[in-house]
Design an enzyme around this catalytic site. Sequence first.
Site, PDB file in Angstrom:
ATOM      1  N   GLN A   4     -23.067 -60.108 -76.920  1.00  0.00           N
ATOM      2  CA  GLN A   4     -23.008 -61.516 -76.570  1.00  0.00           C
ATOM      3  C   GLN A   4     -23.901 -61.777 -75.380  1.00  0.00           C
ATOM      4  OE1 GLN A   4     -19.498 -62.760 -74.740  1.00  0.00           O
ATOM      5  NE2 GLN A   4     -20.032 -64.906 -74.662  1.00  0.00           N
ATOM      6  N   LYS A  26     -20.013 -68.742 -76.705  1.00  0.00           N
ATOM      7  CA  LYS A  26     -18.678 -68.143 -76.735  1.00  0.00           C
ATOM      8  C   LYS A  26     -18.685 -66.891 -77.611  1.00  0.00           C
ATOM      9  CE  LYS A  26     -16.792 -71.443 -74.284  1.00  0.00           C
ATOM     10  NZ  LYS A  26     -18.052 -71.785 -73.618  1.00  0.00           N
ATOM     11  N   ASP A  27     -17.694 -66.044 -77.358  1.00  0.00           N
ATOM     12  CA  ASP A  27     -17.507 -64.791 -78.084  1.00  0.00           C
ATOM     13  C   ASP A  27     -17.484 -64.981 -79.597  1.00  0.00           C
ATOM     14  OD1 ASP A  27     -17.389 -62.414 -76.764  1.00  0.00           O
ATOM     15  OD2 ASP A  27     -15.350 -62.693 -76.061  1.00  0.00           O
ATOM     16  N   LYS A  28     -17.858 -63.944 -80.316  1.00  0.00           N
ATOM     17  CA  LYS A  28     -17.651 -63.946 -81.767  1.00  0.00           C
ATOM     18  C   LYS A  28     -16.214 -63.559 -82.093  1.00  0.00           C
ATOM     19  CE  LYS A  28     -18.889 -61.880 -86.159  1.00  0.00           C
ATOM     20  NZ  LYS A  28     -19.808 -61.023 -86.928  1.00  0.00           N
TER      21      LYS A  28
END
Length: 655
Positions: free
Chosen positions: A50, A287-289
């Site tokens: 990320q 944002k995060d996966k």
Amino acid sequence: METVETNSVSLKRPRSEDDVANADEIKRQKILEKSKTGNDSGQSIETVTQQPEDMKNEIIPNEESEEQEEEELEDSDEDGDPESFADMMKHGLTERDVGITKFVSSHKGFSGILKERYSDFVVHEIGKDGRVSHLDDFSVPVDDEVNFEDPSEETFAVLSDEDKQRLEELQLFKNKETSVAIEVIEDTKEKRTVIHQAVKSLFPGLETKTEDRDGKKYIIAYHAAGKKALAKVRTATDPRKHSWPKSRGSYCHFVLYKENKDTMDAINVLSKFLRVKPNIFSYMGTKDKRAITVQEIAVLRITAQRLAHLNKCLMNFKLGNFSYKNHPLKLGELQGNHFTVVLRNITGTDDQIEQAMHSLREIGFINYYGMQRFGTTAVPTYQIGRAILQNNWSEVMDLILKPRPGAEKGYLVKCREEWAKTKDPAAALKKLPVKRCVEGQLLRGLLKYGMKNIISAFGIIPRNNRLMYIHSYQSYVWNNMVSKRIEEYGLRAVPGDLILKGATAVHIEEGDVDNYTIHDVVMPLPGFDVIYPKHKIGEAYKEMLVADNLDINNMRHKIRDYSLSGAYRKIIIRPQNVNWEVVAYDDPKIPLFTTDLDKLEGKPLPVLPTDGKFRALKMEFSLPPSTYATMAIREVLKMDTSIKNQTQLNTTWLR
């Protein structure tokens, strides 16, 4: 301060939620069978790199066929032997490799399972006004200038069943038609209005217009940015010329709720279904996966009605809380993120948990750059960044393209092997069915500019991907220097430390040291526009860069993009809004809290037993931008957050 011995955490990361519930059991059986023969084994972990929120990310529009091909390749690789993944990850990085060695709390660590389900990690964006983004409203704003009355059954009757079927297929991209023409039999303005109203009411993903064809009037339904419906696909600087009420803001803001997708992928999917360019979307942070995330998005001149229609078409996405405004969103405008995290199967006593959480709330955690900043393979991103700063371009090329041990997709392994054997960009590129990766972009650059012009070849890679490497090197230096600072001086401000007055860094003088605490102290990321501490750590910066053949007094590069100005970063972060609860549970598959979507759909929280087989720690906290929640969790559990360590621990847990 002495380094506290770590107690590590297991990280179990299945590819999806309940759709693959049986897959975990199958993997366990495979591993158990392997273990009987004396082989090491581990579970396949989905890894995500990320880009941090302080880095501006560039969206690369995808060709649909290539995107589908890549997804198929990724799926096939994920089904490989989990044992091989654990074995390959033995070559990965640990926290110690990137300078993450210290803790600030004194409690004894304990173990748990982080992200057993992606829904155990929920992120809500905090806007610049301090408001936490939530998805809690699916309604579409009423627009006075284009408001239709509620359509009646008579209105819908103007469309034949055949018309409705063709429109439905057009709306869901089920055929290659770019428009559907409906002949107006009784040509009056009222009749045309009724048809327009019927199409837009039943099929909100479509736009309509009236055309004369051979002396007859037709209502043409089409996707607003279909290439044949308009002369060209418009962009943010050249918006499409559809009627747009003057009283309506040019940007539709909405809340995006997504599951197991990163922000860049999500926007590419939305743009694909809307048939617009991704650059008409804007946002405040990525944002995060592997999480459920909720954030605000803005899009230029797309109606809330069209966006709301996507809720019927897309899985793992929900759009809501629509409003029209006159401005887009900008990267970095957010105040931070609020995290809700479940750590399952914890082993800590109630007293250990209380100590850990009180320390997190009162003292905080070391503001290290997390492991995702440095990549997951045996060639860390900071090594490539260091070679760029050294102006050693042959090494940059070699580090990116050479074979490497570690977890990689099969086609990348074949590409690297071909490169090592032939040093032929064309031959290596043929082994690479997915060309959008960094390796593919560099090989295309070498084909275009030749092996003697690596700088130009490297320049084909999107700018923000290139800058990621040198930012990674800065982060590597910063982590190491902060560990040295805490080891040398502990958790107190000392003369020679740096603090910020506004945006300016100044040294703490001997007479002022009692006016500051460790929470005021910042340390620099190396660059030409920063100053360094006036104690041992200032010299340690210079020594580290000298060892890397770099001059701390000359951080300007021949290529302007790679000149480092530097920045300042707080060494300790104290989270806000810290809350926690220990709960018992029996079923590892059940959710332990309700999400925004659960609440909208009226799903009740499962009733949890008071004496369940397992215990979980539910924790909430808010962090400013560019800080890593995994580093806060590391402080609580005293764990090594590296994929290498977590994979090895998973092997033990699965057995």
